[in-house]
Motif scaffolding. Structure first.
Motif: not given
Length: 618
Positions: A185, A407, A410, A413-414, A567, A571, A584, A588, A592
């Motif tokens: 990240t 996100i 989606d 991603l969940r 996750w 990404l 996105q 995300g 996260s």
């Protein structure tokens, strides 16, 4: 009637024996029941079995495979360990001051000769390692060495910033926030800052682009770790000021400069901080894959990135090149860890004598210049998160806005976040539950032989065991499942968890604290005492393990692949079209990071600081 001797009296079935030396230690009411001995061994066994199966055995196989593929490289690493270990031995066993005359001269000559031999082994080993590395991969090790130098710089900068900010009570939360954000990240955030500052257009030359992304990686790494270092140094300085003797040494002790006296006081904490950040610097991987375009990753990558490239290029059963490439990094980290351990365990020199209580003048906590120095650092800390929020809401040129909404809508991603929870919670529970009995046993028995082994397992690069584990998991058909990932995370977190809990459980021998913790009692009583004493340390270990697993990218990529991925791996797929997917990616990253950030802020002052800096208290 009875019998009487010089040291004993036996009368009417009662035998009294005179002790010929001073008695000490807790009272022992009879022998340990055999069943209880068996149970305590059973409780300790899972931790050793898990580490042996998932860490030690794969690492030994990697060493054997690498030595078989590149004998010269393996011999060079062995000479490095021999030479470095010899220097550490000489540093630890210095001659005593009572030696005089010819014996002292002979001891000094032998010591000099042994030192020269150790230096020769270290130099020859380094030369063999350099010659054994593939020419195209040597730059990755040079980059890794640069990252370790950066770790030294960060420790020094953190100490300089911690001193003027130590009395600002609210400062801990903005500085600690980056530590809860994953390296992946952080790489996304700083690449977005680069995209925003350049308008989405990079530079005209490839070399300039490479330097720009190197700066992005350095900024992301410094942002992640600097706040944690400042927080640890602030806690250490406040603890010194709360101790009248240590505060007297700091403010009125020997030494011309205050900074020199401060360094002597916080040196153990500084070496711990350096060890942690240096290991993280040597393992830089997530930020490279998150921030750097794939065409430049080979030019700016570290030894871990290069190892991953070699692993993906090899076929099953023919990964000797990758195994040999991991050996020099392991040897360097092992020597660094043992060196730091000696400095951490070194006794603090005794002070000049009784010192008077230091009283701080009223109003010092609110001096304006302290806030003036620290406020720019706070703004820098919050800038990457503000960039993520801005891009997630507004988007960038060539990307859509409303990244957070996309996100949350989606399902992939969940599901990935749910998968991350399913991995993080069991791995944390296993690591804490398995580590506590071993830590209690090591603290109670004062066994020190296992501590260097745990330190080595703590700093050992993941590539020493991941390559072998990946092959074994694939052969059993478990690749892409979550069970191997859970147990691998738990095994990787066990060594550091045991060391932290052991440090919290250590109590001076023959004291009420030691008697209460280590004295014979039922398992329920021992467990109750342990939980009471080291509750903050257990909380700290659990929080750190959960955050590490939640933010993981490297282990998940090697063990589970992109199939049942957490996750971060999903990404990573969006980074292939970074500009188009920037909103996105930012959304995300924010979603996260919410869980580890909230957990870190809630537990920092209650568990993490006392758990990592405190000890056993009764």
């Amino acid at each position: 009637m009875g019998e009487t001797s010089m040291y004993s009296v036996n009368a009417n079935g009662l035998q009294l024996e005179l002790a010929t030396r001073r008695l000490s230690g807790p009272l022992i009411p009879g022998r340990h029941p055999h069943l209880q001995v068996v149970l305590t061994n059973v409780f300790r066994a899972p931790a050793f079995v898990l580490m042996a199966l998932l860490l030690v055995a794969p690492a030994l196989y990697t060493i054997e495979l690498g030595a078989r593929t590149h004998p010269g490289l393996a011999i060079g690493c062995g000479l490095q360990l021999l030479g470095g270990g010899g220097l550490l031995f000489l540093d630890r066993h210095r001659p005593t001051a009572g030696t005089h005359g010819l014996l002292r001269v002979l001891a000094l000559a032998a010591r000099v000769l042994a030192g020269l031999l150790a230096l020769a082994c270290l130099a020859i080993g380094s030369m063999l390692v350099w010659q054994g590395l593939p020419p195209g991969s040597r730059s990755a090790y040079l980059h890794t060495a640069g990252w370790v130098v950066l770790a030294v710089v960060l420790v020094g900068v953190a100490l300089l910033l911690a001193w003027p900010s130590r009395h600002i009570p609210w400062l801990w939360w903005p500085f600690i926030i980056p530590f809860g954000v994953s390296g992946f990240t952080a790489g996304i955030a700083f690449r977005l800052i680069l995209e925003t500052s350049t308008g989405g257009r990079y530079f005209d030359h490839v070399a300039t682009d490479r330097h720009a992304f190197e700066a992005v990686l350095v900024a992301a790494f410094a942002w992640t770790w600097l706040g944690l270092l400042i927080g640890l140094f602030r806690a250490a300085i406040l603890a010194i000021e709360a101790d009248p003797v240590r505060a007297g040494e700091l403010y009125h002790g020997s030494g011309r400069f205050l900074l020199t006296r401060l360094w002597k006081q916080v040196r153990p904490v500084a070496f711990i901080a350096f060890l942690v950040v240096a290991v993280a610097a040597a393992r830089v991987f997530d930020a490279v894959l998150g921030a750097v375009p794939r065409s430049l990753q080979h030019d700016v990558g570290t030894a871990t990135v290069e190892w991953w490239r070699l692993t993906t290029a090899c076929e099953a059963g023919s990964c000797g090149e990758a195994a040999a490439y991991a050996l020099p990094l392991t040897a360097a980290l092992v020597l660094a860890a043992l060196f730091a351990q000696d400095r951490i365990n070194a006794r603090r020199p005794s002070g000049p004598g009784p010192s008077r209580l230091v009283r701080f003048p009223a109003g010092e906590n609110t001096r304006w210049w302290r806030r003036l120095v620290v406020l720019p650092a706070v703004a820098v800390v919050l800038l990457p998160l503000a960039e993520l929020v801005y891009v997630a809401v507004r988007g960038t040129a060539g990307s859509e806005s409303a990244g957070v909404r996309n996100i949350l809508a989606d399902p992939a991603l969940r599901d990935a976040l749910l998968t991350t929870v399913e991995v993080a919670i069991p791995a944390t529970l296993i690591a804490v539950t398995f580590a506590l009995p071993v830590a209690h046993w090591l603290a109670a028995s004062r066994i020190r032989m296992l501590v260097p082994g745990l330190v080595i397992l703590t700093v050992m690069p993941a590539q020493m065991y991941l390559g072998s584990l990946q092959q074994a998991i694939g052969s059993f058909g478990w690749f892409g499942t979550l069970v191997p990932l859970v147990f691998t995370h738990a095994a990787a977190g066990l060594p550091i968890s045991i060391l932290v809990l052991r440090g919290a459980l250590l109590a001076p021998a023959y004291t009420p604290a030691a008697d209460a913790l280590y004295g014979l009692a039922s398992l329920r009583t021992i467990l109750g005492r342990t939980l009471t004493v080291v509750g903050p340390a257990i909380g700290a270990v659990a929080v750190l393990e959960f955050i590490q697993v939640w933010n993981d990218f490297f282990l998940g990529l090697l063990i589970s692949g992109t199939g049942g991925s957490p996750w971060s791996l999903l990404l990573w797929g969006d980074t292939r079209q970074f500009t188009v997917n920037s909103a996105q990616l930012a959304g995300g990253a924010l979603v996260s990071a919410a869980v580890p950030l909230a957990l870190l802020l809630i537990t920092w002052r209650r568990w993490l600081v006392p758990g990592l800096t405190g000890g056993a208290r009764i």
